[in-house]
Write an enzyme that holds these catalytic residues in place. Structure first.
Site, PDB file in Angstrom:
ATOM      1  CB  SER A   1       4.422   8.795   9.765  1.00  0.00           C
ATOM      2  OG  SER A   1       4.573  10.136   9.337  1.00  0.00           O
ATOM      3  CE  LYS A   2       1.979   5.552   3.292  1.00  0.00           C
ATOM      4  NZ  LYS A   2       1.264   4.406   2.724  1.00  0.00           N
ATOM      5  NE  ARG A   3      -0.140  13.366   5.849  1.00  0.00           N
ATOM      6  CZ  ARG A   3      -1.018  14.246   6.319  1.00  0.00           C
ATOM      7  NH1 ARG A   3      -2.044  13.829   6.999  1.00  0.00           N
ATOM      8  NH2 ARG A   3      -0.850  15.531   6.107  1.00  0.00           N
ATOM      9  NE  ARG A   4       6.198  15.115  11.102  1.00  0.00           N
ATOM     10  CZ  ARG A   4       7.133  14.914  12.015  1.00  0.00           C
ATOM     11  NH1 ARG A   4       6.947  14.027  12.944  1.00  0.00           N
ATOM     12  NH2 ARG A   4       8.247  15.608  11.986  1.00  0.00           N
TER      13      ARG A   4
ATOM     14  CB  THR B   1      -0.923   0.024   1.234  1.00  0.00           C
ATOM     15  OG1 THR B   1      -0.113  -0.179   2.398  1.00  0.00           O
ATOM     16  CG2 THR B   1      -1.957  -1.068   1.160  1.00  0.00           C
TER      17      THR B   1
END
Length: 462
Positions: A238-241, A14
């Site tokens: 985290s992938k986002r940060r 994912t």
RNA sequence: GGCCCCAUCGUCUAGUGGCCUAGGACACUACCCUCUCAAGGUAGAGACACGGGUUCGAAUCCCGUUGGGGCUGCCA
């Protein structure tokens, strides 16, 4: 099949292959190699909505790049659905699981009305005797009394009151199995003896064990929950940060052996002052039971120093080879396009230097003529930044479309005029290989950084 | 909020009751080397979260407090 332990890494496609997953994979791999065991690769792709095939390729590429060869697999959960369906039927038949037609909203609304002391599912459908029809979630009935506990190699004994474990879902209303179920069934089917995974799974383990017992799987696997990799804010990477993709580190010029070495030292140490260890040494000396239990911050500066130690230890010839290979991967995607436009090999350099330069040197005259001259050009850069950010897939054709749209938005009808300021801002030159492929090769992050830089320069009157 | 986990320099860690005046590495500072920059060398600053116990003796064992994290999804 060997007699040794069987371990697995079970990434889900994912997103990009995460350094944390890489570390978990490495520890599993080290353990398997040291114990003469078997390392299994299993792709957990039960979430059909979020799966991306290209991420499967990314997982395999990253694992290979890190040198973590697997002995079995990759197995795909999407190809094993009959196994999960069978297990769910057994749970249903024995009354260990039941159907539920509560919507998530209804569940949280009831929790809110209760005063939200114990959010989560309240067992509303437990005894309603609903048929497990399509459209209904299937939940596992957790015990109301007693305790569940397990021995963790790294953490000791972990105990939880069963009453605190809510009735969790095992099959989605669309019929797909949920993580907990598929995970347990596969570990049993694949005869996994040691579950070595991240600490974020500690609280899943009691559910895992409840399912394991209900399905009658016999002796449990051994558990070892690795401390999490943290960012500077001490939060889970985290992938986002955070920069978490293994392939980003590869693209930035880190060596797989250096990243591997650094990752091995996060949560484990050989017990003395050595920090540079060969793979053979890691395999020989790694001790699962010596892994620390506290989270570790991923410090890129330390990784850099490990990387530079490896670089300096190379022979000059090796350095040339390794650097050449890395350099090549950057411009090779443009090779055919460059070939049509060069008269000398030296021009290969001038056509591709933007891929390497940390700081572009833009000729003042070119800048004045190509960017500053037209007021609309500033708008083109802004619109392009915005649209590039929104692009789903960073591919030449998509970048082309986004640029056309950005040009129109900025009032520049001709494509040529829209691409000119972008080209100069991003490559530092007014001529070069086709822009779309160039931007694709450069990568989105660096493209956006250069657009932002150009905009700052314009704003400050440059 | 509830449940679970965790706690040595800023960071990664060594330390498993006396070897600890707490060691190493990264980062930082100074000096040396030096055509620059690195590398290398030398030196420096920098930690056992706090409070109680246990013990002749505690960074190490126990309890509590505080702090941090994870989980709490029809994601994995």
């Amino acid at each position: 099949m060997t007699d040794g332990p069987r371990v697995r890494i079970a990434p889900s496609p994912t997103g990009f292959f995460h350094v944390g997953t890489g570390r978990t994979a490495l520890f599993n791999w080290l353990y398997a190699r040291q114990q003469g065991g078997t390392f299994v690769l299993r792709i957990e792709d039960t979430d059909t909505a979020r799966n991306r095939p290209e991420h499967v390729d990314g997982i395999l590429r990253a694992m290979q790049w890190l040198g973590l060869d697997w002995d079995e697999g990759p197995y795909f959960q999407s190809e094993r659905t009959a196994l999960y369906a069978d297990a769910i039927e057994r749970l249903l038949a024995s009354g260990a699981a039941y159907a539920c037609d509560c919507t998530p909203d209804a569940v949280s609304e009831r929790a809110r009305q209760r005063g939200d002391k114990t959010p989560g599912y309240d067992g509303f459908c437990r005894d309603r005797g609903l048929e497990p029809l399509a459209g209904r979630l299937v939940r596992f009935r957790t015990p109301d009394t007693g305790q569940s506990s397990f021995d963790d190699v790294i953490r000791g004994t972990v105990t939880v009151d069963n009453a605190k474990i809510e009735d969790f879902g095992v099959r989605k209303s669309n019929g797909d199995p949920l993580f907990l179920l598929a995970n347990v069934v596969d570990d049993a089917e694949m005869a996994i003896t040691h579950v070595i995974r991240g600490e974020d799974h500690v609280s899943n383990t009691s559910k895992y064990l409840l399912l394991w017992e209900a399905l009658g799987y016999g002796p449990r696997p051994v558990f070892a929950h690795l401390p999490l990799l943290l960012n500077e804010a001490r939060k889970k990477l985290s992938k986002r940060r955070d920069k978490v993709a293994v392939e980003d580190y590869r693209d930035e010029g880190y060596l797989p052996e250096a990243l591997r070495n650094y990752l091995a030292l996060l949560g484990w140490s050989p017990g003395d002052d050595r920090e540079i260890l060969t793979l053979d040494e890691l395999v020989a000396e790694f001790r699962l039971e010596d892994v620390k239990s506290a989270g570790a911050i991923f410090d890129e500066r330390k990784l850099q120093s490990v990387n530079s130690e490896y670089l300096r230890a190379f022979t000059v010839d090796d350095l040339v080879d390794r650097a050449q290979a890395w350099l090549l991967t950057r411009w090779q995607p443009l090779a055919a396009l460059v070939q049509e436009r060069v008269r000398t090999l030296a021009e290969v350099y001038s056509m591709t230097d933007f891929l390497y330069l940390p700081q572009l040197v833009v000729d003042a005259e070119e800048w004045a003529r190509g960017v500053r001259k037209h007021p609309a050009f500033a708008a083109v850069l802004a619109a392009a930044s915005k649209r590039y950010t929104e692009i789903d897939e960073w591919k030449a054709a998509v970048i082309h479309d986004a640029t056309v749209a950005a040009g129109e938005e900025a009032g520049v009808a001709q494509l040529g005029k829209a691409q000119a300021p972008v080209r100069l801002a991003v490559t530092g030159r007014s001529v070069g290989p086709p822009l779309w492929e160039s931007l694709e090769a450069l990568g989105r992050d660096r493209t956006l950084a250069r657009l932002a830089e150009a905009q700052r320069r314009l704003e400050s009157g440059g």
